[in-house]
Motif scaffolding. Structure first.
Motif, PDB file in Angstrom:
ATOM      1  N   GLY A  65       2.022   5.766   5.258  1.00 14.44           N
ATOM      2  CA  GLY A  65       2.973   6.478   4.412  1.00 14.44           C
ATOM      3  C   GLY A  65       2.840   7.996   4.447  1.00 14.44           C
ATOM      4  O   GLY A  65       2.555   8.597   5.483  1.00 14.44           O
ATOM      5  N   LEU A  66       3.067   8.611   3.293  1.00 16.37           N
ATOM      6  CA  LEU A  66       3.112  10.070   3.227  1.00 16.37           C
ATOM      7  C   LEU A  66       1.764  10.688   3.561  1.00 16.37           C
ATOM      8  O   LEU A  66       1.699  11.723   4.231  1.00 16.37           O
ATOM      9  CB  LEU A  66       3.568  10.518   1.827  1.00 16.37           C
ATOM     10  CG  LEU A  66       4.987  10.096   1.433  1.00 16.37           C
ATOM     11  CD1 LEU A  66       5.327  10.582   0.032  1.00 16.37           C
ATOM     12  CD2 LEU A  66       5.998  10.638   2.431  1.00 16.37           C
ATOM     13  N   GLY A  67       0.682  10.073   3.081  1.00 18.67           N
ATOM     14  CA  GLY A  67      -0.642  10.608   3.379  1.00 18.67           C
ATOM     15  C   GLY A  67      -0.906  10.623   4.881  1.00 18.67           C
ATOM     16  O   GLY A  67      -1.456  11.589   5.428  1.00 18.67           O
TER      17      GLY A  67
ATOM     18  N   ALA B 242     -12.805   5.214   0.535  1.00 12.95           N
ATOM     19  CA  ALA B 242     -13.099   5.579  -0.858  1.00 12.95           C
ATOM     20  C   ALA B 242     -11.939   5.151  -1.736  1.00 12.95           C
ATOM     21  O   ALA B 242     -10.773   5.229  -1.328  1.00 12.95           O
ATOM     22  CB  ALA B 242     -13.323   7.091  -1.000  1.00 12.95           C
ATOM     23  N   ASP B 243     -12.275   4.720  -2.943  1.00 14.86           N
ATOM     24  CA  ASP B 243     -11.276   4.419  -3.968  1.00 14.86           C
ATOM     25  C   ASP B 243     -11.168   5.663  -4.846  1.00 14.86           C
ATOM     26  O   ASP B 243     -12.130   6.028  -5.528  1.00 14.86           O
ATOM     27  CB  ASP B 243     -11.751   3.202  -4.781  1.00 14.86           C
ATOM     28  CG  ASP B 243     -10.775   2.812  -5.890  1.00 14.86           C
ATOM     29  OD1 ASP B 243      -9.898   3.625  -6.244  1.00 14.86           O
ATOM     30  OD2 ASP B 243     -10.911   1.689  -6.399  1.00 14.86           O
ATOM     31  N   VAL B 244     -10.000   6.305  -4.834  1.00 16.58           N
ATOM     32  CA  VAL B 244      -9.860   7.575  -5.562  1.00 16.58           C
ATOM     33  C   VAL B 244      -9.992   7.401  -7.073  1.00 16.58           C
ATOM     34  O   VAL B 244     -10.219   8.376  -7.791  1.00 16.58           O
ATOM     35  CB  VAL B 244      -8.517   8.287  -5.246  1.00 16.58           C
ATOM     36  CG1 VAL B 244      -8.406   8.625  -3.770  1.00 16.58           C
ATOM     37  CG2 VAL B 244      -7.318   7.477  -5.719  1.00 16.58           C
TER      38      VAL B 244
ATOM     39  N   ASN C  48      -4.133  15.328  -2.903  1.00 16.53           N
ATOM     40  CA  ASN C  48      -4.213  14.086  -3.689  1.00 16.53           C
ATOM     41  C   ASN C  48      -2.891  13.344  -3.513  1.00 16.53           C
ATOM     42  O   ASN C  48      -1.900  13.645  -4.180  1.00 16.53           O
ATOM     43  CB  ASN C  48      -4.440  14.426  -5.169  1.00 16.53           C
ATOM     44  CG  ASN C  48      -5.834  14.957  -5.421  1.00 16.53           C
ATOM     45  OD1 ASN C  48      -6.825  14.305  -5.078  1.00 16.53           O
ATOM     46  ND2 ASN C  48      -5.930  16.140  -5.999  1.00 16.53           N
ATOM     47  N   ASN C  49      -2.905  12.415  -2.591  1.00 19.54           N
ATOM     48  CA  ASN C  49      -1.682  11.684  -2.230  1.00 19.54           C
ATOM     49  C   ASN C  49      -1.689  10.236  -2.704  1.00 19.54           C
ATOM     50  O   ASN C  49      -0.632   9.682  -3.026  1.00 19.54           O
ATOM     51  CB  ASN C  49      -1.522  11.725  -0.701  1.00 19.54           C
ATOM     52  CG  ASN C  49      -0.538  10.693  -0.212  1.00 19.54           C
ATOM     53  OD1 ASN C  49       0.679  10.873  -0.275  1.00 19.54           O
ATOM     54  ND2 ASN C  49      -1.065   9.557   0.267  1.00 19.54           N
ATOM     55  N   ALA C  50      -2.851   9.597  -2.738  1.00 21.28           N
ATOM     56  CA  ALA C  50      -2.917   8.159  -3.032  1.00 21.28           C
ATOM     57  C   ALA C  50      -2.163   7.836  -4.311  1.00 21.28           C
ATOM     58  O   ALA C  50      -2.295   8.530  -5.326  1.00 21.28           O
ATOM     59  CB  ALA C  50      -4.371   7.720  -3.160  1.00 21.28           C
TER      60      ALA C  50
ATOM     61  N   HIS D 133       4.957   3.326 -16.721  1.00 14.15           N
ATOM     62  CA  HIS D 133       3.562   3.652 -16.402  1.00 14.15           C
ATOM     63  C   HIS D 133       3.500   4.634 -15.236  1.00 14.15           C
ATOM     64  O   HIS D 133       2.732   5.594 -15.254  1.00 14.15           O
ATOM     65  CB  HIS D 133       2.768   2.377 -16.081  1.00 14.15           C
ATOM     66  CG  HIS D 133       3.457   1.427 -15.151  1.00 14.15           C
ATOM     67  ND1 HIS D 133       4.803   1.136 -15.209  1.00 14.15           N
ATOM     68  CD2 HIS D 133       2.979   0.705 -14.104  1.00 14.15           C
ATOM     69  CE1 HIS D 133       5.120   0.264 -14.257  1.00 14.15           C
ATOM     70  NE2 HIS D 133       4.031   0.004 -13.573  1.00 14.15           N
ATOM     71  N   TYR D 134       4.345   4.417 -14.238  1.00 10.62           N
ATOM     72  CA  TYR D 134       4.398   5.315 -13.078  1.00 10.62           C
ATOM     73  C   TYR D 134       4.896   6.704 -13.512  1.00 10.62           C
ATOM     74  O   TYR D 134       4.289   7.731 -13.173  1.00 10.62           O
ATOM     75  CB  TYR D 134       5.327   4.700 -12.027  1.00 10.62           C
ATOM     76  CG  TYR D 134       5.469   5.506 -10.763  1.00 10.62           C
ATOM     77  CD1 TYR D 134       4.506   5.444  -9.757  1.00 10.62           C
ATOM     78  CD2 TYR D 134       6.576   6.320 -10.547  1.00 10.62           C
ATOM     79  CE1 TYR D 134       4.642   6.176  -8.582  1.00 10.62           C
ATOM     80  CE2 TYR D 134       6.715   7.055  -9.385  1.00 10.62           C
ATOM     81  CZ  TYR D 134       5.753   6.975  -8.399  1.00 10.62           C
ATOM     82  OH  TYR D 134       5.889   7.702  -7.240  1.00 10.62           O
ATOM     83  N   ALA D 135       6.003   6.728 -14.265  1.00 15.69           N
ATOM     84  CA  ALA D 135       6.560   8.004 -14.705  1.00 15.69           C
ATOM     85  C   ALA D 135       5.560   8.756 -15.590  1.00 15.69           C
ATOM     86  O   ALA D 135       5.416   9.980 -15.473  1.00 15.69           O
ATOM     87  CB  ALA D 135       7.872   7.764 -15.457  1.00 15.69           C
TER      88      ALA D 135
ATOM     89  N   ALA E  61      13.314   9.652  -2.736  1.00 15.12           N
ATOM     90  CA  ALA E  61      13.174   8.354  -2.062  1.00 15.12           C
ATOM     91  C   ALA E  61      12.874   8.600  -0.586  1.00 15.12           C
ATOM     92  O   ALA E  61      13.734   9.073   0.161  1.00 15.12           O
ATOM     93  CB  ALA E  61      14.452   7.550  -2.213  1.00 15.12           C
ATOM     94  N   ILE E  62      11.654   8.285  -0.199  1.00 17.16           N
ATOM     95  CA  ILE E  62      11.198   8.527   1.167  1.00 17.16           C
ATOM     96  C   ILE E  62      10.810   7.179   1.777  1.00 17.16           C
ATOM     97  O   ILE E  62      10.152   6.364   1.113  1.00 17.16           O
ATOM     98  CB  ILE E  62       9.968   9.469   1.197  1.00 17.16           C
ATOM     99  CG1 ILE E  62      10.165  10.702   0.297  1.00 17.16           C
ATOM    100  CG2 ILE E  62       9.643   9.877   2.637  1.00 17.16           C
ATOM    101  CD1 ILE E  62      11.225  11.669   0.700  1.00 17.16           C
ATOM    102  N   GLU E  63      11.158   6.984   3.009  1.00 12.25           N
ATOM    103  CA  GLU E  63      10.906   5.695   3.669  1.00 12.25           C
ATOM    104  C   GLU E  63       9.417   5.542   4.012  1.00 12.25           C
ATOM    105  O   GLU E  63       8.911   6.189   4.932  1.00 12.25           O
ATOM    106  CB  GLU E  63      11.745   5.647   4.952  1.00 12.25           C
ATOM    107  CG  GLU E  63      11.754   4.325   5.628  1.00 12.25           C
ATOM    108  CD  GLU E  63      13.171   3.757   5.734  1.00 12.25           C
ATOM    109  OE1 GLU E  63      14.119   4.540   5.904  1.00 12.25           O
ATOM    110  OE2 GLU E  63      13.300   2.524   5.640  1.00 12.25           O
ATOM    111  N   THR E  64       8.705   4.735   3.247  1.00 11.42           N
ATOM    112  CA  THR E  64       7.279   4.461   3.489  1.00 11.42           C
ATOM    113  C   THR E  64       7.014   3.007   3.077  1.00 11.42           C
ATOM    114  O   THR E  64       7.875   2.373   2.459  1.00 11.42           O
ATOM    115  CB  THR E  64       6.358   5.374   2.634  1.00 11.42           C
ATOM    116  OG1 THR E  64       6.478   4.972   1.262  1.00 11.42           O
ATOM    117  CG2 THR E  64       6.669   6.844   2.785  1.00 11.42           C
ATOM    118  N   PRO E  65       5.789   2.510   3.326  1.00 11.50           N
ATOM    119  CA  PRO E  65       5.499   1.133   2.898  1.00 11.50           C
ATOM    120  C   PRO E  65       5.686   0.885   1.406  1.00 11.50           C
ATOM    121  O   PRO E  65       5.952  -0.251   0.993  1.00 11.50           O
ATOM    122  CB  PRO E  65       4.022   0.958   3.299  1.00 11.50           C
ATOM    123  CG  PRO E  65       3.854   1.857   4.482  1.00 11.50           C
ATOM    124  CD  PRO E  65       4.714   3.065   4.177  1.00 11.50           C
TER     125      PRO E  65
END
Ligand code: NAD
Length: 265
Positions: A18-20, A68-70, A95-97, A161-163, A194-198
Motif C-alpha cells: 500500500g501507501l507505505g 515491528a508492531d507499531v 507513521n503510515n501503518a 473509531h477510524y475517524a 480514496a487511494i487504490e491499495t489493499p
C-alpha cells in the motif's frame, strides 16, 4: 526528484504494501536509505521486494527490513535502532501503518475500538516520540510525516473509531509541530482520500462501489499510491522547508464538500 534527499535516512511504518510501500519506493528512488517496517512474517515477502529491487550487489545496502508492531511500546525503538545501526542516522520518520473496519457504532466491539486507536493513534505517538527523542538528543532538525485521512476532517458513519483516530492524529501532529518548531523539526500530515491499495481492494473490485466512490471525488477518479508518495517526497524534502503543522490533502477534492458542487444549498 529532490536532490537534498539523496543519502538521507527514513523509517516508514507499515511499508510491506500500500501507501507505505509506495512511499518507501519513492524515497529509495530519491537515493534515500529506508527502514522498511513490516508487521508480521506474513507481510515479509512483500517488504522483501523493495530489498530485492534496491539492495544491489557490491553497493552498501539501502533497505533494511524490520518486523515491528507499531502499537507496541518496543516497536518504534526497534525501528530507530535499525536506522542508527544500519545507516548511522535518521532524517525522516513516516507513521503510515493503519487499519480500518466498518461497524455501526452501537455494535462496535470495544476491542476493535481499542485496536484501531492503538495502531492508528498510539502508533503515531510512539513513532513520533522515538523520532523526536532522537532529533532532540542530537540537537538536529528532522521531519515527521503522519498519514491521517480525509477523515481527520470528514465524519464517516460506521467508521467512527477510524475517524476518531485520524482526528486525533491531526491535532497530535499540529501540537508537536508547534512544540518542536523552534528546533527545526517539521511535522505534517498527508490526508489521502480514496487511494487504490489493499485496504480498499475488495471494495473497489466491485464496479458499483467503485463508481459510487468516484462520484464523491470532484476530479472523478480514485487516486494512486504514486500520487501520495509524491506528496511524501515533497514534505520530506527541503522544498517544503517552510511547511509545518499542516495536512496536505491528496484526495482529488473529496474534502471540498462535493455535494455543493452545483451551487445547491
Ligand atoms: P493497507 O492496508 O494497504 O496497508 C497498511 C499497512 O499497515 C500494511 O503494510 C499493514 O501490514 C500495516 N500495519 C497494520 N497494522 C500494523 C501494525 N500494528 N504495525 C505495523 N504495521 C501495521 O493501507 P493503506 O491504504 O496503504 O493505508 C496506509 C495509511 O494511509 C493508513 O494509515 C490509512 O489509514 C491511511 N489512508 C489510506 C487511504 C486509502 O484510500 N488507501 C485513505 C486515507 C488514509
Amino acid at each position: 526528484m529532490y536532490s537534498d534527499l539523496n543519502g538521507k535516512t527514513a523509517v516508514v511504518t507499515g511499508a510491506s504494501v500500500g501507501l507505505g510501500h509506495g512511499i518507501a519506493r519513492r524515497f529509495l528512488q530519491e537515493g534515500m536509505n529506508v527502514v522498511v517496517n513490516y508487521h508480521s512474517d506474513e507481510h515479509r515477502s512483500e517488504a522483501q521486494k523493495l530489498a530485492d529491487e534496491f539492495n544491489r550487489d557490491g553497493e552498501p545496502e539501502r533497505v533494511v527490513l524490520v518486523q515491528a508492531d507499531v502499537a507496541r511500546e518496543e516497536g518504534a525503538p526497534k525501528l530507530l535502532s535499525a536506522a542508527l545501526e544500519q545507516f548511522g542516522g535518521l532524517d525522516v520518520w513516516v507513521n503510515n501503518a493503519g487499519i480500518e473496519s466498518r461497524h455501526p457504532t452501537h455494535e462496535l466491539p470495544l476491542d476493535v475500538w481499542e485496536k484501531t486507536l492503538a495502531v492508528n493513534l498510539t502508533g503515531v505517538f510512539l513513532g513520533s516520540k522515538a523520532a523526536l527523542a532522537h532529533f532532540v538528543e542530537r540537537d538536529r532538525p528532522g521531519c515527521i510525516i503522519n498519514l491521517s485521512s480525509v477523515h481527520e476532517r470528514i465524519p464517516w458513519p460506521t467508521f467512527a473509531h477510524y475517524a476518531a483516530s485520524k482526528g486525533g492524529v491531526k491535532l497530535f501532529s499540529e501540537t508537536i509541530a508547534l512544540e518542536y518548531a523552534h528546533r527545526g523539526i517539521r511535522v505534517n500530515c498527508i490526508a489521502p482520500g480514496a487511494i487504490e491499495t489493499p485496504i480498499n481492494a475488495e471494495k473497489f473490485a466491485d464496479p458499483d462501489a467503485r463508481a459510487q466512490t468516484e462520484r464523491m471525488i470532484p476530479l472523478g477518479r480514485i487516486g494512486t499510491v504514486e500520487q501520495v508518495a509524491a506528496a511524501a517526497a515533497w514534505l520530506a524534502s527541503e522544498e517544503s522547508s517552510y511547511v509545518t503543522g499542516t495536512s496536505l490533502f491528496v484526495d482529488g477534492g473529496m474534502a471540498l464538500y462535493p455535494s455543493f458542487e452545483r451551487g445547491d444549498g
